[in-house]
Design an enzyme around this catalytic site. Structure first.
Site: not given
Ligand code: ADP
Ligand code: ADP
Ligand code: ZN
Length: 216
Positions: A13, A88, A127, A160, A171
């Protein structure tokens, strides 16, 4: 254009949101990133959120909805926005609808980036994040040009706290239980677009752009 980027933790995302924000010139609003900045500054909200985030649990709805409502009232959201990681829970989705209705707005597309479970674990545990611009890298799939340094802004990369295997598993379970049901919620509202997120980053981006068309 008002967008929601939806998907499990690690789906990509943030990666896609940063590119979409550049292409469509609309702000990228990541609740996770807002929490991490508040945590780094040790604001009262940040310290409260940290209790949940570091264990992989969701921050309570009232706190989360409050920060999103405030952010969306900013003038830069006038012509559109990209929500990443919000909503979420069903309660958050319903609250968002009410907030938008108050200013005669609605969500145009919910982009569900769909990725296999095994790949998610591998993505999250490999990541690396930029502490300044929020760009994310991956030790195998998307290494930065210089190890430990952000390509975009030159800042240091970090791991992170919640990207350890234990929090990752929590998660992913939380996503299945509390967040995934929103897919049906948005299907009913006829704005859901499903993208195959198992493909490489550029292909995922191209697929999203082709679904959005020229609706800039
Ligand atoms: P999210 O915001 O949904 O948690 P991220 O954009 O941070 O996800 O991506 C999670 C991890 O996967 C990061 O290390 C990113 O560089 C990697 N990543 C994102 N998109 C892809 C993809 N299409 N293929 C492989 N790795 C990816
Ligand atoms: P990812 O999609 O990679 O798990 P985010 O950066 O979106 O990570 O979120 C990190 C953390 O922040 C989540 O695991 C949660 O604890 C908190 N968080 C983010 N967005 C929300 C939300 N909409 N509602 C509740 N907690 C949230
Ligand atoms: Zn950076």
């Amino acid at each position: 254009m008002n967008l929601i980027l939806f998907g499990a933790p690690g789906a990509g995302k943030g990666t896609q949101a940063l590119e979409l924000a550049k292409s469509y010139q609309i702000p990228h609003i990541s609740t996770g990133e807002m929490f991490r900045q508040a945590m780094a500054k040790h604001t009262p909200m940040g310290d409260e959120a940290a209790k949940y985030i570091n264990k992989g649990n969701l921050v309570p709805d009232d706190v989360t909805i409050g920060i999103v409502k405030e952010r969306l009232s900013n003038p830069d959201c006038q012509n559109g926005f990209i929500l990443d990681g919000f909503p979420r829970t069903t309660f958050q989705a319903e609250s968002l609808e009410k907030i938008l209705q108050e200013s005669n707005k609605k969500i145009d597309y919910v982009i569900d980036i769909d990725v296999n479970q095994d790949a998610l674990i591998q993505r999250l545990t490999g990541r690396r994040m930029c502490s300044k611009c929020g760009a994310s890298y991956h030790i195998i799939h998307r290494p930065s040009k210089i190890e430990g340094v952000c390509d975009e802004c030159g800042n240091e990369l970090y791991i992170r706290k919640d990207d350890n295997l234990e929090s990752v598993k929590t998660r992913l379970e939380t996503y299945q239980k509390q967040t995934k049901p929103l897919i049906d919620f948005y299907k009913q509202r006829d704005c859901l677009v499903v993208i195959d997120g198992n493909q490489d980053i550029k292909k995922v981006f191209a697929d999203i752009v082709s679904k959005l068309g020229d609706n800039k």
